[in-house]
Design a protein around this motif. Structure first.
Motif, PDB file in Angstrom:
ATOM      1  N   LEU A  11     -37.375 -20.991 -47.226  1.00  0.00           N
ATOM      2  CA  LEU A  11     -36.548 -21.328 -47.129  1.00  0.00           C
ATOM      3  C   LEU A  11     -34.957 -21.935 -47.195  1.00  0.00           C
ATOM      4  CD1 LEU A  11     -35.670 -17.146 -48.970  1.00  0.00           C
ATOM      5  CD2 LEU A  11     -35.694 -19.742 -50.520  1.00  0.00           C
ATOM      6  N   ARG A  12     -35.052 -22.156 -46.049  1.00  0.00           N
ATOM      7  CA  ARG A  12     -34.057 -23.153 -45.548  1.00  0.00           C
ATOM      8  C   ARG A  12     -34.480 -24.587 -45.500  1.00  0.00           C
ATOM      9  NH1 ARG A  12     -35.490 -20.532 -40.288  1.00  0.00           N
ATOM     10  NH2 ARG A  12     -34.660 -18.652 -40.643  1.00  0.00           N
ATOM     11  N   ALA A  13     -35.371 -24.742 -45.571  1.00  0.00           N
ATOM     12  CA  ALA A  13     -35.864 -25.915 -45.888  1.00  0.00           C
ATOM     13  C   ALA A  13     -35.700 -26.097 -47.382  1.00  0.00           C
ATOM     14  CB  ALA A  13     -37.365 -26.434 -45.988  1.00  0.00           C
ATOM     15  N   LEU A  14     -35.366 -25.103 -48.099  1.00  0.00           N
ATOM     16  CA  LEU A  14     -35.496 -25.872 -49.624  1.00  0.00           C
ATOM     17  C   LEU A  14     -33.866 -25.347 -50.442  1.00  0.00           C
ATOM     18  CD1 LEU A  14     -38.117 -23.044 -51.896  1.00  0.00           C
ATOM     19  CD2 LEU A  14     -37.532 -25.244 -52.307  1.00  0.00           C
ATOM     20  N   ALA A  15     -32.921 -25.050 -48.841  1.00  0.00           N
ATOM     21  CA  ALA A  15     -31.858 -24.839 -49.878  1.00  0.00           C
ATOM     22  C   ALA A  15     -31.489 -26.344 -49.065  1.00  0.00           C
ATOM     23  CB  ALA A  15     -30.906 -23.788 -48.794  1.00  0.00           C
ATOM     24  N   GLN A  16     -32.425 -27.154 -48.154  1.00  0.00           N
ATOM     25  CA  GLN A  16     -31.041 -28.890 -47.603  1.00  0.00           C
ATOM     26  C   GLN A  16     -31.550 -30.133 -48.628  1.00  0.00           C
ATOM     27  OE1 GLN A  16     -30.037 -29.032 -44.835  1.00  0.00           O
ATOM     28  NE2 GLN A  16     -29.741 -26.819 -44.481  1.00  0.00           N
ATOM     29  N   LEU A  17     -32.175 -29.189 -49.974  1.00  0.00           N
ATOM     30  CA  LEU A  17     -32.192 -29.766 -50.856  1.00  0.00           C
ATOM     31  C   LEU A  17     -31.138 -30.327 -52.103  1.00  0.00           C
ATOM     32  CD1 LEU A  17     -36.402 -29.562 -51.937  1.00  0.00           C
ATOM     33  CD2 LEU A  17     -35.474 -31.145 -49.884  1.00  0.00           C
ATOM     34  N   ALA A  18     -31.499 -31.453 -52.483  1.00  0.00           N
ATOM     35  CA  ALA A  18     -30.513 -31.998 -53.422  1.00  0.00           C
ATOM     36  C   ALA A  18     -30.709 -30.518 -54.686  1.00  0.00           C
ATOM     37  CB  ALA A  18     -30.205 -33.114 -53.938  1.00  0.00           C
ATOM     38  N   PRO A  19     -29.454 -30.036 -55.604  1.00  0.00           N
ATOM     39  CA  PRO A  19     -30.416 -29.489 -56.365  1.00  0.00           C
ATOM     40  C   PRO A  19     -31.057 -29.750 -57.667  1.00  0.00           C
ATOM     41  CG  PRO A  19     -28.126 -29.106 -55.967  1.00  0.00           C
ATOM     42  CD  PRO A  19     -28.413 -30.377 -55.117  1.00  0.00           C
ATOM     43  N   LYS A  20     -31.393 -30.554 -57.968  1.00  0.00           N
ATOM     44  CA  LYS A  20     -32.000 -31.170 -58.833  1.00  0.00           C
ATOM     45  C   LYS A  20     -33.409 -31.628 -58.500  1.00  0.00           C
ATOM     46  CE  LYS A  20     -29.381 -33.649 -62.470  1.00  0.00           C
ATOM     47  NZ  LYS A  20     -29.249 -35.133 -63.085  1.00  0.00           N
ATOM     48  N   ASP A  21     -33.408 -31.732 -56.837  1.00  0.00           N
ATOM     49  CA  ASP A  21     -34.452 -32.301 -55.924  1.00  0.00           C
ATOM     50  C   ASP A  21     -35.332 -30.994 -55.967  1.00  0.00           C
ATOM     51  OD1 ASP A  21     -34.386 -34.569 -55.456  1.00  0.00           O
ATOM     52  OD2 ASP A  21     -33.913 -34.251 -53.937  1.00  0.00           O
ATOM     53  N   ARG A  22     -34.187 -29.407 -55.423  1.00  0.00           N
ATOM     54  CA  ARG A  22     -34.824 -27.624 -55.027  1.00  0.00           C
ATOM     55  C   ARG A  22     -35.325 -27.500 -56.886  1.00  0.00           C
ATOM     56  NH1 ARG A  22     -30.008 -24.581 -54.129  1.00  0.00           N
ATOM     57  NH2 ARG A  22     -30.108 -26.109 -52.826  1.00  0.00           N
ATOM     58  N   ALA A  23     -35.117 -27.863 -58.087  1.00  0.00           N
ATOM     59  CA  ALA A  23     -35.238 -27.354 -59.171  1.00  0.00           C
ATOM     60  C   ALA A  23     -36.684 -28.104 -59.916  1.00  0.00           C
ATOM     61  CB  ALA A  23     -34.858 -27.625 -60.277  1.00  0.00           C
ATOM     62  N   VAL A  24     -36.732 -29.355 -59.667  1.00  0.00           N
ATOM     63  CA  VAL A  24     -38.189 -30.189 -59.956  1.00  0.00           C
ATOM     64  C   VAL A  24     -39.237 -28.903 -58.832  1.00  0.00           C
ATOM     65  CG1 VAL A  24     -39.409 -31.967 -58.804  1.00  0.00           C
ATOM     66  CG2 VAL A  24     -37.268 -31.732 -60.188  1.00  0.00           C
ATOM     67  N   VAL A  25     -38.979 -28.839 -57.313  1.00  0.00           N
ATOM     68  CA  VAL A  25     -39.919 -28.507 -56.390  1.00  0.00           C
ATOM     69  C   VAL A  25     -40.192 -27.483 -57.154  1.00  0.00           C
ATOM     70  CG1 VAL A  25     -40.084 -27.572 -54.222  1.00  0.00           C
ATOM     71  CG2 VAL A  25     -39.603 -29.973 -54.907  1.00  0.00           C
TER      72      VAL A  25
END
Length: 169
Positions: free
Chosen positions: A106-120
């Motif tokens: 979750l911490r690693a996901l939080a570091q991604l840009a919102p669109k990158d997080r959405a794609v993942v």
């Protein structure tokens, strides 16, 4: 809305709410309050258009698309400039078998840009195809592939060897 349609929507919402909530938690990197808000907004928009859902082949997928779009819109709003604390003040609902791994991810996901997080989240959590993800995000399949590669590379860099020590448990 007639009673039968209202009942259909209640059944739909009851069946999909927990799935939407889990996806929203991943999109928001564990911000349970924002995740609840996103799910509520998604279900309210679905309710408004519920009479027209007969023309939608898959209302569950449509709800997921609405959720992701609401998330991305929220991130663009000026009011979304608030940043969460490093540590959440309340306890989170983590997997009891491996809470350390869950929190690390979750911490690693939080570091991604919102669109990158959405794609993942769409590609690997929701197990959607590149084409479905592209349609949901309103981008080309090539953009989804590029974002996937970059986002996964960032996650590998952020997690480094730490993921191996958690996965061994």
């Amino acid at each position: 809305m007639r009673t039968s349609r209202a009942e259909e929507f209640k059944e739909f919402a009851a069946a999909r709410a927990s799935h939407l909530y889990r996806s929203a938690c991943l999109l928001t990197s564990g911000d349970v309050h924002l995740a609840e808000d996103l799910v509520q907004e998604t279900l309210s928009r679905m309710y408004v258009h519920w009479g027209r859902t007969r023309r939608i082949d898959n209302p569950a997928a449509y709800a997921q698309t609405v959720l992701v779009r609401i998330f991305l819109t929220h991130r663009r709003r000026r009011s979304a400039t608030e940043r969460p604390l490093a540590e959440l003040p309340e306890a989170t609902r983590a997997d009891p078998d491996d809470p350390a791994l869950r929190m690390t991810l979750l911490r690693a996901l939080a570091q991604l840009a919102p669109k990158d997080r959405a794609v993942v989240v769409l590609r690997y959590w929701e197990d959607r195809s590149i084409e479905e993800t592209a349609s949901t995000l309103q981008v080309s399949p090539a953009a989804v592939r590029t974002r996937c590669v970059r986002a996964l590379g960032r996650l590998r860099t952020q997690l480094g060897g730490s993921i191996a020590e958690f996965a061994a448990h």
